[in-house]
Design a protein around this motif. Sequence first.
Motif, mmCIF file in Angstrom:
data_model
loop_
_atom_site.group_PDB
_atom_site.id
_atom_site.type_symbol
_atom_site.label_atom_id
_atom_site.label_comp_id
_atom_site.label_asym_id
_atom_site.label_seq_id
_atom_site.Cartn_x
_atom_site.Cartn_y
_atom_site.Cartn_z
ATOM 1 N N GLY A 76 0.697 -1.133 0.087
ATOM 2 C CA GLY A 76 0.023 0.027 0.055
ATOM 3 C C GLY A 76 0.688 1.101 0.057
ATOM 4 O O GLY A 76 0.901 2.142 1.028
ATOM 5 N N THR A 77 1.425 1.640 -1.196
ATOM 6 C CA THR A 77 2.345 2.869 -1.363
ATOM 7 C C THR A 77 1.577 3.949 -0.967
ATOM 8 O O THR A 77 2.070 4.805 -0.268
ATOM 9 N N GLU A 97 1.776 -0.917 -4.791
ATOM 10 C CA GLU A 97 0.517 -0.347 -4.715
ATOM 11 C C GLU A 97 -0.031 -0.751 -5.923
ATOM 12 O O GLU A 97 0.123 -1.269 -7.019
ATOM 13 N N ALA A 103 0.554 4.769 -7.733
ATOM 14 C CA ALA A 103 1.776 4.048 -8.035
ATOM 15 C C ALA A 103 2.436 5.255 -8.696
ATOM 16 O O ALA A 103 3.793 5.486 -8.241
ATOM 17 N N THR A 120 9.394 0.633 -5.862
ATOM 18 C CA THR A 120 8.075 0.593 -5.967
ATOM 19 C C THR A 120 7.859 -0.431 -7.318
ATOM 20 O O THR A 120 8.478 -0.554 -8.261
#
Length: 201
Positions: A76-77, A97, A103, A120
């Motif tokens: 859950g970025t 994400e 994202a 990420t």
Amino acid sequence: MVMHLRRLGITDDAILEAMQRVHRHRFIPAAFRGSGDYGDHPCPIGHGQTISQPYIVAYMTQRLRAKPGLKVLEIGTGSGYQAAVLAELGAEVWSIEIVPALAAHARAVLDAEGFREVRTRLGDGHAGWPEAAPFDAIIVTCAPTGVPPELIRQLRHDGRMVLPIGLPDDQRLLTLRKEGDRLVPEDDIGVRFVPMVRPEP
Ligand code: SAH
């Protein structure tokens, strides 16, 4: 903000200093910015999601025992703020994400704020990040209804997982430590996070 967090029991000076250095407002998309960016409450970041309130970010970071070199997986970025706070503390961060626009936003802000080393990825956090496993710690910032088994597998022995579990009206924020194949609970408080969703078919 920092004095408020200290009063609430955040005792780790390194975390308070890191949160003082990371510019929280830059992680909030321009359309949602306002005078309350440093107040202790969640803020909308679009797509029905929120950036967690500073106390929860500090609390989860403290429960993870974040420190230089700790290898952390975040699910859950969102805005990228929690990832930046962990990176500012010297942790090595991998973050996943599921919403493409979030994202992309998080990646752009992390780059602009000097957090290029944060990895990420767009995807479903239920699968974790197997190529980078095992992790010393896992932080989940959306709420699944149970601990995703793949995340247990990707946590190293003696590693910590901090995550909210349950439905919106009945959530607990758990700290779990892995012992063999088991997770041993260390701490438990009531909270409210957005649900961990499944990808659309
Ligand atoms: N850590 C964030 C707060 C995130 S809010 C910050 O510092 O801003 C929770 C995030 O989890 C949302 O962005 C939501 O889209 C994401 N999410 C929900 N289900 C997910 C899943 N299955 N995999 C990855 N991310 C997910």
